[in-house]
Enzyme design. Sequence first.
Site, PDB file in Angstrom:
ATOM      1  N   GLU A 232       6.208  52.122 -12.417  1.00  0.00           N
ATOM      2  CA  GLU A 232       5.716  50.814 -12.880  1.00  0.00           C
ATOM      3  C   GLU A 232       5.349  50.796 -14.363  1.00  0.00           C
ATOM      4  O   GLU A 232       4.337  50.224 -14.747  1.00  0.00           O
ATOM      5  CB  GLU A 232       4.496  50.394 -12.037  1.00  0.00           C
ATOM      6  CG  GLU A 232       4.859  50.183 -10.581  1.00  0.00           C
ATOM      7  CD  GLU A 232       3.658  49.843  -9.710  1.00  0.00           C
ATOM      8  OE1 GLU A 232       3.785  48.908  -8.908  1.00  0.00           O
ATOM      9  OE2 GLU A 232       2.617  50.504  -9.819  1.00  0.00           O
TER      10      GLU A 232
HETATM   11  C1  ACM Z   1       3.614  53.281  -6.700  1.00  0.00           C
HETATM   12  O1  ACM Z   1       3.295  52.814  -5.588  1.00  0.00           O
HETATM   13  N1  ACM Z   1       3.435  52.576  -7.786  1.00  0.00           N
HETATM   14  C2  ACM Z   1       4.174  54.619  -6.823  1.00  0.00           C
END
Ligand code: ACM
Length: 532
Positions: A353
């Site tokens: 992310e």
């Molecule tokens: C994640 O759940 N951002 C690895």
Amino acid sequence: MKKINIKYFRMSIMLAILLVPLTLKFTSLHEVKASAKINFADASASNNIIPKPLSYKAGSGKFILTNKASIYVKGKDDNETAEVRKVGEFLREKLRTATGYDLNIVVGDNVVPGSIYLTTIGAEADKGNEGYRVQTTESSIKITANKPEGLSRGVQTLRQLFPADIEKSTLVPAVQWSVPVVTIDDKPEYSHRGLMLDVARHFFTVDDVKRQIDLAAQYKINKLHLHLSDDQGWRLEIKKWPDLTAIGGSTQVGGGPGGFYTQQQFKDLVKFAADRYVEIIPEFDMPGHSNAALASYGFLNPDGNKKPLYTGTKVGFSSFMTHDEKTYGFIEDVIREVSQISPSTYIHIGGDEAESTKKADYDYFVGRVSNIVKKYGKTPIGWDPIDTAPTIDSAVVLQNWKDSNAAAVQKKMKIVVSVAKKAYLDMKYNETTPYGLNWAGYIPVETGYRWDVTDFAPRQLALGVESPLWTETISTVKAMDYMIYPRLLGYAEIGWTPKASRNWEEYKLRLKNQGQRMSNQNINFYNDPGIF
Ligand code: ACM
């Protein structure tokens, strides 16, 4: 003589005539049920072990443990004997509270009847590092394995052969501490069977983490991945950069006081885990999920100013500077200090992310950081999309959370499967679950169990399974237990027991029988009415 009431006599005769065929019918139904039970006897009658062993051959009779028993220990040399002795001491402690017995540990193989014997001598080579044989007779319990690690897994199996009262935290008088006569041969399908705790969003103390390690180890979980940094907190002391914890560790989601582990405390956790043959894998999430570091030191930011601390739950807004050598000098300091206190073969570098980092910058960054990790003798692991970076090769392990691993497969990277819709412990069981999230869907106990690692990764690349507990909504031990249990038992079994030996209906019966053990251990598990 008692006068027979004719009216009632007639009614009884009629009832009897009516009931005979019914009774016969009931009996035959009962017999069908009983034979169905015999088919399940492997699981429901005597073998309630989770994860299910490869082979369970029941004999007849039982071994009864008394306070006269000793635990004999012997390795292939003195060093190994010392390690086997520690496994014996672990077993003694697990038997001590409920039985009240203070069993002797004896080095040697001159085993007297009524005793337990743990040895690394005489195991089959194909048992590997974690495999073991538990062999019980009416007069002895013997666990054989190639390595003390295998003995430790065998000891966890042995605990489950005792009555569930063995797990109580008080003396339980008037129980016969018996173990069925059986031969169990066992070894794991996968070498990586992990639990991840996010101690960054909400901080959990050393004792909280130790308790989770101890509970998970009984189901042969062998990796504890600690998510040690995120936007909301930095949780490990770095001596060169003390503000990481003084500032970055000072809060958490919701604005509570946060916290951190000193390096000494981390080493203590590592030792506690190692005593259970659990490896602690430290993670520092970057280049995104990095606000706690950016809030601790101005030099990590383009304008030279510290970012404000963050106590919300949004993701994707923070990034390290990817083309500034100060960033890499800082990261190398972190990796160096961590590599000195962490015996794990891995350092996890996050990589998920990074929505505020341009793709080309992300690719450059994860390559640089992976090389730093390698320089300190460790194997990097990262979340997808780390595999898509051209700078990342098969020396890096992918932890796959999104079911998108084409690049990893193409590069032949090893893969740990943590696909969110199946393995995320922070997903609610259903709409009434009081904690957790549902962005990847609900994960009832059955959904959590009914899948296989090979549904998401080629067998030859798969290292195993890991179930993460993200803690945006999890702030107490009670909530943590509730989300982890009983689902972790299913993930432990997916990692340990071959797909062909697993079946939900049969597992469900074994899981039901684990309920009493979990209660005795004061685990606040989700008491699923469809199971318990
Ligand atoms: C994640 O759940 N951002 C690895």
